[in-house]
Design a protein around this motif. Structure first.
Motif, PDB file in Angstrom:
ATOM      1  N   UNK A 349       0.741  -1.095  -0.012  1.00 25.06           N
ATOM      2  CA  UNK A 349      -0.023  -0.007  -0.092  1.00 25.06           C
ATOM      3  C   UNK A 349       0.921   1.234  -0.016  1.00 25.06           C
ATOM      4  N   UNK A 350       1.848   1.173   0.734  1.00 23.14           N
ATOM      5  CA  UNK A 350       2.692   2.487   1.165  1.00 23.14           C
ATOM      6  C   UNK A 350       3.423   2.464  -0.395  1.00 23.14           C
ATOM      7  N   UNK A 351       3.932   1.429  -0.951  1.00 22.77           N
ATOM      8  CA  UNK A 351       4.610   1.523  -2.256  1.00 22.77           C
ATOM      9  C   UNK A 351       3.698   2.457  -3.335  1.00 22.77           C
ATOM     10  N   UNK A 352       2.398   1.732  -3.155  1.00 24.34           N
ATOM     11  CA  UNK A 352       1.439   2.184  -4.262  1.00 24.34           C
ATOM     12  C   UNK A 352       1.262   3.720  -4.065  1.00 24.34           C
ATOM     13  N   UNK A 353       1.099   4.131  -3.085  1.00 20.87           N
ATOM     14  CA  UNK A 353       0.942   5.528  -2.503  1.00 20.87           C
ATOM     15  C   UNK A 353       2.176   6.302  -2.984  1.00 20.87           C
ATOM     16  N   UNK A 354       3.282   5.741  -2.697  1.00 26.38           N
ATOM     17  CA  UNK A 354       4.676   6.678  -3.250  1.00 26.38           C
ATOM     18  C   UNK A 354       4.810   6.606  -4.428  1.00 26.38           C
ATOM     19  N   UNK A 355       4.554   5.659  -5.323  1.00 30.77           N
ATOM     20  CA  UNK A 355       4.487   5.561  -6.930  1.00 30.77           C
ATOM     21  C   UNK A 355       3.526   6.423  -7.595  1.00 30.77           C
ATOM     22  N   UNK A 356       2.404   6.565  -6.692  1.00 29.07           N
ATOM     23  CA  UNK A 356       1.364   7.739  -7.575  1.00 29.07           C
ATOM     24  C   UNK A 356       1.943   9.112  -7.132  1.00 29.07           C
ATOM     25  N   UNK A 357       2.567   9.220  -6.277  1.00 28.60           N
ATOM     26  CA  UNK A 357       3.079  10.840  -5.872  1.00 28.60           C
ATOM     27  C   UNK A 357       4.682  10.864  -5.776  1.00 28.60           C
ATOM     28  N   UNK A 358       5.137   9.992  -6.719  1.00 27.59           N
ATOM     29  CA  UNK A 358       6.687  10.154  -6.633  1.00 27.59           C
ATOM     30  C   UNK A 358       6.843  11.543  -7.542  1.00 27.59           C
ATOM     31  N   UNK A 359       7.989  12.424  -6.735  1.00 32.95           N
ATOM     32  CA  UNK A 359       8.442  13.629  -7.304  1.00 32.95           C
ATOM     33  C   UNK A 359       8.767  13.363  -9.018  1.00 32.95           C
ATOM     34  N   UNK A 360       8.367  14.219  -9.645  1.00 32.41           N
ATOM     35  CA  UNK A 360       8.895  14.030 -11.059  1.00 32.41           C
ATOM     36  C   UNK A 360       8.080  13.042 -12.067  1.00 32.41           C
ATOM     37  N   UNK A 361       7.043  12.384 -11.474  1.00 28.38           N
ATOM     38  CA  UNK A 361       6.222  11.354 -12.143  1.00 28.38           C
ATOM     39  C   UNK A 361       5.569  11.785 -13.371  1.00 28.38           C
ATOM     40  N   UNK A 362       5.577  11.380 -14.760  1.00 25.69           N
ATOM     41  CA  UNK A 362       4.910  11.875 -15.749  1.00 25.69           C
ATOM     42  C   UNK A 362       3.495  11.623 -15.487  1.00 25.69           C
ATOM     43  N   UNK A 363       2.486  12.635 -15.603  1.00 26.25           N
ATOM     44  CA  UNK A 363       1.418  12.317 -15.774  1.00 26.25           C
ATOM     45  C   UNK A 363       0.894  11.698 -16.979  1.00 26.25           C
ATOM     46  N   UNK A 364       0.122  10.751 -16.750  1.00 26.67           N
ATOM     47  CA  UNK A 364      -0.568   9.908 -18.027  1.00 26.67           C
ATOM     48  C   UNK A 364      -1.950  10.209 -18.141  1.00 26.67           C
ATOM     49  N   UNK A 365      -2.363  10.388 -19.567  1.00 27.36           N
ATOM     50  CA  UNK A 365      -3.703  10.253 -19.898  1.00 27.36           C
ATOM     51  C   UNK A 365      -4.568   9.267 -19.025  1.00 27.36           C
ATOM     52  N   UNK A 366      -5.725   9.596 -18.604  1.00 26.66           N
ATOM     53  CA  UNK A 366      -6.567   8.573 -17.852  1.00 26.66           C
ATOM     54  C   UNK A 366      -6.991   7.528 -18.902  1.00 26.66           C
ATOM     55  N   UNK A 367      -7.270   6.383 -18.512  1.00 25.51           N
ATOM     56  CA  UNK A 367      -7.565   5.264 -19.562  1.00 25.51           C
ATOM     57  C   UNK A 367      -9.227   5.297 -19.315  1.00 25.51           C
ATOM     58  N   UNK A 368      -9.822   5.863 -20.343  1.00 22.27           N
ATOM     59  CA  UNK A 368     -11.346   5.936 -20.278  1.00 22.27           C
ATOM     60  C   UNK A 368     -11.947   4.635 -20.319  1.00 22.27           C
ATOM     61  N   UNK A 369     -12.966   4.368 -19.740  1.00 25.22           N
ATOM     62  CA  UNK A 369     -13.933   3.033 -19.752  1.00 25.22           C
ATOM     63  C   UNK A 369     -14.714   3.003 -21.152  1.00 25.22           C
ATOM     64  N   UNK A 370     -14.067   2.437 -22.118  1.00 28.72           N
ATOM     65  CA  UNK A 370     -14.698   2.227 -23.547  1.00 28.72           C
ATOM     66  C   UNK A 370     -14.443   0.913 -24.103  1.00 28.72           C
ATOM     67  N   UNK A 371     -15.346   0.618 -24.977  1.00 27.75           N
ATOM     68  CA  UNK A 371     -15.063  -0.633 -25.699  1.00 27.75           C
ATOM     69  C   UNK A 371     -13.617  -0.838 -26.175  1.00 27.75           C
ATOM     70  N   UNK A 372     -13.033  -0.004 -26.869  1.00 23.68           N
ATOM     71  CA  UNK A 372     -11.781  -0.241 -27.369  1.00 23.68           C
ATOM     72  C   UNK A 372     -10.862  -0.548 -26.181  1.00 23.68           C
ATOM     73  N   UNK A 373     -10.789   0.148 -25.085  1.00 24.38           N
ATOM     74  CA  UNK A 373      -9.910   0.039 -24.151  1.00 24.38           C
ATOM     75  C   UNK A 373     -10.011  -1.277 -23.229  1.00 24.38           C
ATOM     76  N   UNK A 374     -11.438  -1.402 -23.287  1.00 20.92           N
ATOM     77  CA  UNK A 374     -12.049  -2.816 -22.790  1.00 20.92           C
ATOM     78  C   UNK A 374     -11.337  -3.972 -23.629  1.00 20.92           C
ATOM     79  N   UNK A 375     -11.380  -3.871 -24.702  1.00 18.32           N
ATOM     80  CA  UNK A 375     -10.969  -5.233 -25.671  1.00 18.32           C
ATOM     81  C   UNK A 375      -9.244  -5.280 -25.552  1.00 18.32           C
ATOM     82  N   UNK A 376      -8.727  -4.096 -25.592  1.00 24.07           N
ATOM     83  CA  UNK A 376      -7.360  -3.910 -25.428  1.00 24.07           C
ATOM     84  C   UNK A 376      -6.712  -4.588 -24.104  1.00 24.07           C
TER      85      UNK A 376
END
Lengths: 403, 100
Positions: A349-376
């Motif tokens: 849990x601590x590692x997940x929190x640290x990863x999400x808030x790591x300094x300098x982490x590159x922001x990724x676009x949100x993966x939207x819930x849609x059929x294409x992403x679902x199949x992928x």
């Protein structure tokens, strides 16, 4: 006369008090925290028919179910919703509609009221039009506000459900003001639970401890200001609690969810757990599924527990936490929920929190819930799937009191 | 209509009414009265059910005490105390509201 009004937990006496029907996985919105399975778009069994849902409701009532939730996906996409609500009312359920509001019109509201619907839970993601529409991938904000006023005008008790994550956690005060203006009866800030689509997007969505504390202060101030006028729930994110949530009041304890294809599940996410089979209501009676199926028996009692949980003085309180989270993070659903500080896996849990808030982490676009992403995602091996309320609130708040 | 100011204890002349958000009824599968509300269930014991059934906006607290004393004869003082305590707890929980 009893001595006082003390409240103790009711264990359901083995009855599935809560029956949740996921009428469909179809949804007009694309929320990237959706609790439906990430592979919902893969070819599968057809949705249950009207007659099949009616049979489920009848058998559920015979087993002692009291609360009935219609959810999805978006349950309004089922043309037979009004017919199902009428049937449920006649059977004696308290009926809850859990909806995005998309597809709700004056006419349908009136028909649902006439059918006996007891309450409506509407989701709202932000107090800001642009942010709402971006987050859900559709022009929904204006419609949601309109629908909210119509729901109140029809006299329904109304829960406004706000899934909380990094993008909207700073808007708690604005959302409170909006809810007050609408005349909402229950406002639920539900910190999202990280399964399925929310898990895919966890690094982008997880708020910081400081953000949660600030939001909670706003909620507390509002509670003092509003008194009895509005009930405000603030569902704490278990990542920051150190204690696991008493998920579903225990596996197979009071909660029974039926997926669109008829699979019976102890919670909306349970299909995440690989190695478990989920027989359907098409092939089995609800009584057998609830009382005898190996899947529901699997995590009842404490024989399945790890030594950490079995020897714990809080096992009757939290039941070892969430089986799905244990599986997702440790690979074994019988492990102690890693959200528990006593779990040997708590560092995850601590590692997940640290990863999400790591300094300098590159922001990724949100993966939207849609059929294409679902199949992928299905091809990428993400998932087995689960199912959900479609609003990301998961199963954190289940209230059963006994006075 | 309802008290949103600081709550005070029930008084003999007060009238209580069920919060319209709640559905109160007999549930045979629980052999008990239940309160149902959005995503929640409260199973009531017999006396709690007796009291809430009488929170109809017409009966005063004094009426309610009188009826409960008849129903549970033998210790009027304890019944009175119980009714007042239950009403206060139920109001704090939001199940019933005091009429202005």
């Amino acid at each position: 006369m009893p001595k006082d009004g003390s409240v103790v937990r009711l264990d359901g006496q083995g009855k599935p008090l809560w029956l949740v029907l996921e009428l469909t996985y179809r949804c007009p919105l694309k929320c990237p925290w959706c609790s439906n399975p990430v592979d919902y778009a893969r070819d599968g069994e057809a949705e249950l028919s009207t007659a099949e849902w009616k049979r489920v409701m009848r058998e559920g009532r015979e087993l002692g179910a009291l609360q009935l939730g219609f959810t999805g996906g978006e349950p309004l996409l089922r043309d037979d919703l009004e017919e199902l609500v009428a049937d449920a009312s006649a059977l004696g359920y308290y009926t809850n509609l859990i909806t995005s509001g998309v597809g709700l019109t004056e006419e349908r509201l009136a028909a649902l009221k006439a059918a006996g619907l007891n309450q409506i839970q509407l989701s709202l993601q932000s107090s800001d039009r642009e942010l709402t529409d971006t987050l859900v991938g559709a022009r929904a904000f204006d419609l949601k506000l309109k629908v909210a006023h119509q729901i109140k005008a029809q006299g329904f008790p109304m829960v406004l459900n706000v899934p909380v994550f990094r993008h909207n956690i700073g808007q708690v005060a604005d959302i409170l003001a909006l809810a007050e203006q609408i005349g909402v009866d229950y406002l639920e800030f539900a910190n999202i639970q990280y399964y399925n689509w929310a898990m895919v997007n966890r690094d982008e969505l997880l708020p910081t401890r400081e953000q949660i504390a600030a939001a909670e202060r706003e909620v507390q101030a509002a509670r003092e200001r509003l008194g009895d006028r509005m009930t405000i729930y603030f569902v704490i994110p278990d990542y920051y609690e150190g204690r696991p949530k008493a998920c579903m009041n225990g596996w197979g304890s009071i909660h029974l969810t039926i997926a669109p294809d008829g699979a019976a599940m102890p919670c909306q996410e349970a299909r995440i757990i690989q190695g478990l089979e989920f027989p359907t209501v098409r092939d089995n009676s609800l009584a057998w599924l609830w009382n005898e199926s190996p899947t529901f028996e699997k995590f009842r009692g404490d024989a399945w527990m790890s030594p950490t949980c079995r020897s714990c003085d809080e096992k009757e309180k939290d039941f070892g936490g969430c089986r799905c989270q244990a599986f997702l993070m440790t690979g074994d659903a019988a492990n102690t929920d890693p959200a528990c500080s006593r779990s040997p896996h708590h560092h995850l849990i601590g590692e997940a929190i640290a990863r999400a808030h790591a300094p300098g982490r590159k922001v990724q676009p949100l993966v939207m819930r849609n059929d294409g992403n679902s199949r992928r995602l299905a091809q990428g091996g993400q998932g087995g799937g689960g199912a959900g309320t479609g609003c990301g609130s998961g199963a954190a708040r289940v209230e059963v009191d006994h006075v | 209509m309802t008290d949103i100011t600081a709550p005070s204890p029930p008084a003999a002349g007060d009238r209580y009414v069920l919060n319209p958000m709640y559905l109160f009824r007999w549930e045979p599968t629980q052999d008990a009265h239940v309160l149902l509300y959005p995503e929640g269930i409260v199973k009531l014991n017999q006396t709690a059910g007796d009291i809430i059934a009488r929170c109809d906006g017409h009966r005063t607290v004094a009426d309610l005490v009188g009826e409960l004393q008849q129903r549970y004869p033998g210790d009027d003082e304890r019944v009175t105390e119980g009714v007042y305590k239950f009403l206060e707890v139920f109001r704090a929980k939001g199940w019933i509201r005091r009429q202005a």
